[in-house]
Every structure is written in structure tokens, then in C-alpha cells.
Enzyme design. Structure first.
Site, PDB file in Angstrom:
ATOM      1  N   HIS A   1       0.811  -1.231   0.000  1.00  0.00           N
ATOM      2  CA  HIS A   1       0.000   0.000   0.000  1.00  0.00           C
ATOM      3  C   HIS A   1       0.845   1.282   0.000  1.00  0.00           C
ATOM      4  O   HIS A   1       0.703   2.176   0.837  1.00  0.00           O
ATOM      5  CB  HIS A   1      -1.104   0.002   1.067  1.00  0.00           C
ATOM      6  CG  HIS A   1      -0.700  -0.149   2.512  1.00  0.00           C
ATOM      7  ND1 HIS A   1       0.302   0.562   3.108  1.00  0.00           N
ATOM      8  CD2 HIS A   1      -1.227  -0.915   3.491  1.00  0.00           C
ATOM      9  CE1 HIS A   1       0.377   0.242   4.380  1.00  0.00           C
ATOM     10  NE2 HIS A   1      -0.519  -0.656   4.636  1.00  0.00           N
TER      11      HIS A   1
ATOM     12  N   HIS B   1      -5.900  -8.648  14.504  1.00  0.00           N
ATOM     13  CA  HIS B   1      -5.908  -7.424  13.690  1.00  0.00           C
ATOM     14  C   HIS B   1      -6.712  -7.673  12.417  1.00  0.00           C
ATOM     15  O   HIS B   1      -6.535  -8.694  11.763  1.00  0.00           O
ATOM     16  CB  HIS B   1      -4.458  -7.054  13.380  1.00  0.00           C
ATOM     17  CG  HIS B   1      -4.270  -5.831  12.536  1.00  0.00           C
ATOM     18  ND1 HIS B   1      -5.169  -4.792  12.495  1.00  0.00           N
ATOM     19  CD2 HIS B   1      -3.251  -5.477  11.707  1.00  0.00           C
ATOM     20  CE1 HIS B   1      -4.715  -3.859  11.671  1.00  0.00           C
ATOM     21  NE2 HIS B   1      -3.564  -4.248  11.167  1.00  0.00           N
TER      22      HIS B   1
ATOM     23  N   GLU C   1      -6.749  -6.000   9.501  1.00  0.00           N
ATOM     24  CA  GLU C   1      -6.213  -5.637   8.189  1.00  0.00           C
ATOM     25  C   GLU C   1      -6.037  -6.888   7.321  1.00  0.00           C
ATOM     26  O   GLU C   1      -5.668  -7.964   7.813  1.00  0.00           O
ATOM     27  CB  GLU C   1      -4.878  -4.892   8.347  1.00  0.00           C
ATOM     28  CG  GLU C   1      -4.537  -4.049   7.141  1.00  0.00           C
ATOM     29  CD  GLU C   1      -3.374  -3.078   7.409  1.00  0.00           C
ATOM     30  OE1 GLU C   1      -2.762  -3.147   8.489  1.00  0.00           O
ATOM     31  OE2 GLU C   1      -3.090  -2.267   6.507  1.00  0.00           O
TER      32      GLU C   1
ATOM     33  N   ASP D   1      -4.046  -8.241   5.253  1.00  0.00           N
ATOM     34  CA  ASP D   1      -2.869  -9.109   5.146  1.00  0.00           C
ATOM     35  C   ASP D   1      -2.862 -10.160   6.260  1.00  0.00           C
ATOM     36  O   ASP D   1      -2.086 -11.118   6.201  1.00  0.00           O
ATOM     37  CB  ASP D   1      -1.560  -8.300   5.130  1.00  0.00           C
ATOM     38  CG  ASP D   1      -1.489  -7.232   6.205  1.00  0.00           C
ATOM     39  OD1 ASP D   1      -2.544  -6.812   6.713  1.00  0.00           O
ATOM     40  OD2 ASP D   1      -0.367  -6.826   6.543  1.00  0.00           O
TER      41      ASP D   1
ATOM     42  N   HIS E   1      -2.129  -0.780  15.240  1.00  0.00           N
ATOM     43  CA  HIS E   1      -2.257   0.518  14.612  1.00  0.00           C
ATOM     44  C   HIS E   1      -3.628   0.741  13.982  1.00  0.00           C
ATOM     45  O   HIS E   1      -3.810   1.727  13.235  1.00  0.00           O
ATOM     46  CB  HIS E   1      -1.139   0.704  13.558  1.00  0.00           C
ATOM     47  CG  HIS E   1      -1.258  -0.239  12.375  1.00  0.00           C
ATOM     48  ND1 HIS E   1      -1.439   0.230  11.095  1.00  0.00           N
ATOM     49  CD2 HIS E   1      -1.257  -1.573  12.278  1.00  0.00           C
ATOM     50  CE1 HIS E   1      -1.525  -0.797  10.244  1.00  0.00           C
ATOM     51  NE2 HIS E   1      -1.411  -1.901  10.956  1.00  0.00           N
TER      52      HIS E   1
ATOM     53  N   ASP F   1       0.862  -6.548  14.470  1.00  0.00           N
ATOM     54  CA  ASP F   1       1.804  -5.823  13.605  1.00  0.00           C
ATOM     55  C   ASP F   1       2.966  -5.177  14.379  1.00  0.00           C
ATOM     56  O   ASP F   1       3.993  -4.843  13.774  1.00  0.00           O
ATOM     57  CB  ASP F   1       1.060  -4.742  12.809  1.00  0.00           C
ATOM     58  CG  ASP F   1       0.497  -5.289  11.499  1.00  0.00           C
ATOM     59  OD1 ASP F   1       0.945  -6.364  11.056  1.00  0.00           O
ATOM     60  OD2 ASP F   1      -0.384  -4.632  10.913  1.00  0.00           O
TER      61      ASP F   1
ATOM     62  N   TYR G   1       9.859  -0.125   9.151  1.00  0.00           N
ATOM     63  CA  TYR G   1       8.472  -0.488   9.470  1.00  0.00           C
ATOM     64  C   TYR G   1       7.887   0.505  10.480  1.00  0.00           C
ATOM     65  O   TYR G   1       6.776   1.019  10.318  1.00  0.00           O
ATOM     66  CB  TYR G   1       8.427  -1.919  10.033  1.00  0.00           C
ATOM     67  CG  TYR G   1       7.033  -2.460  10.156  1.00  0.00           C
ATOM     68  CD1 TYR G   1       6.453  -3.179   9.119  1.00  0.00           C
ATOM     69  CD2 TYR G   1       6.269  -2.230  11.295  1.00  0.00           C
ATOM     70  CE1 TYR G   1       5.156  -3.657   9.214  1.00  0.00           C
ATOM     71  CE2 TYR G   1       4.980  -2.699  11.405  1.00  0.00           C
ATOM     72  CZ  TYR G   1       4.434  -3.420  10.360  1.00  0.00           C
ATOM     73  OH  TYR G   1       3.147  -3.887  10.457  1.00  0.00           O
TER      74      TYR G   1
ATOM     75  N   HIS H   1       4.616  -9.967  10.992  1.00  0.00           N
ATOM     76  CA  HIS H   1       5.449  -9.838   9.787  1.00  0.00           C
ATOM     77  C   HIS H   1       6.917 -10.081  10.142  1.00  0.00           C
ATOM     78  O   HIS H   1       7.404  -9.561  11.157  1.00  0.00           O
ATOM     79  CB  HIS H   1       5.381  -8.421   9.202  1.00  0.00           C
ATOM     80  CG  HIS H   1       4.064  -8.048   8.612  1.00  0.00           C
ATOM     81  ND1 HIS H   1       3.569  -8.608   7.451  1.00  0.00           N
ATOM     82  CD2 HIS H   1       3.140  -7.142   9.015  1.00  0.00           C
ATOM     83  CE1 HIS H   1       2.397  -8.059   7.172  1.00  0.00           C
ATOM     84  NE2 HIS H   1       2.103  -7.181   8.099  1.00  0.00           N
TER      85      HIS H   1
END
Lengths: 52, 397
Positions: free
Chosen positions: B24, B78, B80, B82, B145, B164, B191, B224
């Protein structure tokens, strides 16, 4: 009555709507919102809000 | 595609995305991984999933440990995509009625991604769930986040599943900190700069809360990149340091140029900064991705932004960078603006007002040069840079 914006996530506290899910009746001005109330979106404290 | 046993009966079952280069808008030159974790106990739990196209890879890794149908609960730290993109597939596989644990905001946000058909269990902050011989405590980490973000902590093993936080976009042959060593830190810093910089006040609060709760970590397992098993304290200490945003004796000169005039200005300014003893980096905004520039900005004491005047305004890549930087809210910076122009020359003034809006202190007026900088203009740029450099050096004393 002024709207207040959360400086962390951008949520806007609108006194007309209040935050009934968290015990703040519609029509409550920001000054009268309990001090331990937190932003319903991100959990930031009242001190993190600024007048829109 | 095999799993990795991290601790007895706790497995990494994620996916490696070797090829992603644009996450993104964040340049991921080293790819990334989507880490999902399987805990086999009386209750079999899967913590997070992977990006949708990698769901089969995750299922294959799980299959080496257990029949995926035997997963009893899914935990989403989370929303999101991914990490949640694999939810529909895994729920279809294990049964739609199996409980899906998440935060209250997670329930709301997951519903807005995948509908409300799942058996959501919205947990309270601090709630504990027993899996049999192990348990998990859920800690809300709102806006770290996303509003839905939470951590899952296993007190028996002192393992933190940190979503994350503490992650890095890095795909490599290594999975653990002891295998890669110091080389992972620049990825962790990038990151932090690109994902978390604007939330540093919240990170400081969270770290204080963790200390107050007396939580200890034998391992930190992010969603990640590399997993921290040898020295999880190292990344926690780095987060505390980065959150302070202490300015260094470093300047970023971020600019774009049309006919090299603004480039010549940028490089002369950087030399002047160097003369004052400041570590200065001229960064052309089409040679350096915005995510690389912001990483350098994070600990710089001075950010100098340059743009030629194009059609009475800013050059588009400079606007792009300013929009990106504004959102990430870097703190404790001195700023300055410059640019070459042909006739109207609005850009430096516009830059200056935008830096002002971001709260950058600007001790020097914007510098502009008509057309191509000659010897006099180059000298002016050098001296302007030197002056700014001296101001920075003085302020850091």
C-alpha cells in the site's frame, strides 16, 4: 455546543449525538463528558481531544 | 511448505511473500511474510491468518501438524487484510460455527470486511482464555495501529503474539532474530517509521502499561518478518527509543527537480550542512521511495524540502511526500524550504506554509533561485545550508 476531534484517530465527538453506547447521553457538551471517558474508536483520553 | 515449531506445540504456519514490492505505497524491497501461529492444546487455536492468496500455503503448513478441521478457534489480533484475508477460507474449512475471537472493535471491523456470519467472540481487555495446558490473555492495543488491534499473550511461556507491532517487512531464509542478527534492525526501523510513527504517544503509554503489569517476554512473535526469540528486549528497547523521536545531528534534503536546478541547490545545501558538521542526505524523490525518505526523516533533526515551481505550484512528487510526511506526524524537527523557479516561483512559499502546518520550526526564510544556479547562487545555497546546520548543531547542544 462545540464538536471535539480526537487527535489520535480523527473521531469527532458531536454533543448532539453524545456517545450513548458508553453512557454519554445525547445533548451532553464535551465539558460535561466524564473525565474517565475515552474515545470510542481508539481509546484516547479526553485530553487528546481538541475543539473542531 | 512446512511449519516451524517455535516452542513445544506452538508453530509458525504463515506464508512468505518473496515478491511484493509495494505494500500500500510502502516500498518493500525485501518482500514480507504474513505470520500465523498454531497452538495445539486441548483447544487448538490459530492466531491470525495470512493475505488471501496465501491461504493455501498456510493450510498446507498446518496440515503437517494437524488436520486443519481440528482447529477449534480462530483468533484475529488485527482486521487488516494481510492478516484477515485468509479468514473466509479457513472458516469455510474448519466450520463457520467455530468461535472467532477478536476485540470488540475487531468484531465490528471484521463484520465490515466479511459480513457478520461468523460466531464472533468479542473479548474484553485483559480477558483470559484457557486452551488446556496453556492460556491466552488478550490486551487491547487500540490504534496500534488500527482500532481493532490487540495482542495475545501466553503467560505460561511468556510469549507475546504482537500482531503488527515489532514486525518488519522482510522475506528471507531466516525466521528468527538469532539467525539474522543486527541486519534486521533497519527493516524494523523502516516499518516503525512508515506504520507507527504517528502513534508514538500511544506506544509510550503501552510500554508503560506493559512495565506496570510486569509482563515478561521470552519471545515476541509479530505478524510480519523475523520472530524475536533470542532477545525480544532489543526490539522493545528500540521502540522506546524511536518513540522519543530524539533529533539527531542529521539532515534530510528531500527534493525533486525538472532541469537539475533544484538538484544543484539541494546538493549545494547538503554540502553547506556538511560544512557545519551535520550528516546531510540529499534525497531525490524519484530516486528514493517515500518510505525510504520518511525512514531517514524519523531521526533527523532537520528536514529541508525543495521543489521547483511547476505551473505556479509544487512538483507532484513533492506534494506526495508532504502528504505522506504530514500523516506520519514526525516531531521535534527544524524545517526549511527551497527551490528553483523560472518566473512566478510560488513553490518555496507553499512548502514553507505546509511545513508550518506540520509544526516544523523554520528558523530561516525559504530560499529560491531564478533558473539555473550560477556560482553566486551556489554559494548562497551553501551558506544557507551551513547556517541551518549551525542552528541545528547549536540546538542539539
Amino acid at each position: 455546543m462545540d464538536k471535539y476531534v480526537c487527535q489520535v484517530c480523527g473521531y469527532v465527538y458531536d454533543p448532539k449525538q453524545g456517545d450513548p453506547e458508553n453512557g454519554v447521553e445525547p445533548g451532553t457538551p464535551f465539558e460535561k463528558v466524564p473525565e474517565d471517558w475515552t474515545c470510542p474508536v481508539c481509546g484516547a483520553g479526553k485530553e487528546d481531544f481538541e475543539k473542531e | 511448505m512446512k511449519p516451524i515449531e517455535i516452542a513445544p506445540k506452538i508453530y509458525w504456519v504463515g506464508a512468505v511473500d518473496w515478491n511484493i514490492r509495494d505494500f500500500h505505497g510502502y516500498s518493500t524491497k525485501a518482500g514480507t511474510t504474513y505470520n500465523a501461529y498454531l497452538i495445539v492444546d486441548k483447544t487448538v487455536a490459530l492466531i491470525d491468518t495470512v493475505k488471501a492468496p496465501f491461504a493455501d500455503e498456510m493450510l498446507e503448513r498446518i496440515s503437517h501438524v494437524i488436520d486443519p478441521k481440528k482447529i477449534d478457534i480462530l483468533i484475529s489480533n488485527h482486521t487488516e487484510m494481510d492478516h484477515s484475508g485468509g479468514i473466509p477460507k479457513i472458516m469455510h474449512f474448519i466450520g463457520q460455527d467455530k468461535p472467532l475471537y477478536c476485540s470488540k472493535m475487531g468484531k465490528k471491523n471484521l463484520s465490515m470486511h466479511f459480513g457478520d456470519k461468523y460466531n464472533f467472540h468479542a473479548v474484553e481487555d485483559g480477558e483470559t482464555l484457557s486452551l488446556g495446558s496453556r492460556s491466552l490473555t488478550f490486551l487491547e492495543t487500540k490504534m496500534l495501529h488500527w482500532p481493532d488491534s490487540m495482542f495475545s499473550y501466553c503467560p505460561e511461556d511468556k510469549i507475546l503474539f504482537s500482531s503488527d507491532a515489532f514486525g518488519q517487512h522482510y522475506a528471507g531464509p531466516q525466521r528468527f532474530d538469532d539467525e539474522i542478527g543486527e541486519a534486521i534492525m533497519p527493516h524494523a526501523k523502516t516499518y516503525f517509521a512508515n506504520i507507527l510513527l504517528l502513534y508514538t504517544p500511544l506506544i509510550e503509554k503501552l510500554l508503560a502499561r506493559v512495565t506496570q503489569m510486569g509482563l515478561e517476554f521470552s519471545m515476541i512473535l509479530p505478524d510480519h518478518g523475523i520472530m524475536w526469540r533470542q532477545d525480544p528486549g532489543k526490539i522493545v528497547a528500540a521502540y522506546a527509543r524511536w518513540s522519543r523521536q530524539e533529533p539527531k545531528n542529521k539532515a534530510v534534503v528531500a527534493y525533486d527537480t525538472m532541469w537539475n536546478s533544484t538538484r544543484i541547490m539541494a546538493e549545494s545545501i547538503a554540502e553547506g550542512l556538511g560544512q557545519a558538521g551535520v550528516h546531510a542526505l540529499p534525497m531525490h524523490l524519484r530516486a528514493n521511495d517515500r518510505s525510504e525518505v520518511i525512514t531517514q526523516v524519523m531521526d533527523a533533526g532537520l528536514v529541508v524540502v525543495g521543489s521547483p515551481t511547476l505551473n505556479n505550484g509544487l512538483f507532484p512528487t513533492v506534494s506526495d511526500f508532504l502528504t505522506y510526511m504530514k500523516g506520519l506526524k514526525p516531531k521535534n524537527k527544524i524545517g526549511a524550504a527551497f527551490g528553483s523557479y523560472g518566473w512566478s516561483g510560488e513553490a518555496p512559499k507553499i512548502l514553507s506554509s505546509q511545513l508550518d502546518e506540520m509544526g516544523f520550526d523554520q528558523p530561516e526564510a525559504p530560499l529560491k533561485v531564478l533558473y539555473v544556479p550560477g556560482p553566486e547562487a551556489k554559494k548562497q545555497c551553501f551558506e544557507w545550508g551551513e547556517k541551518l546546520g549551525k542552528i541545528l548543531v547549536d540546538r542539539l547542544k
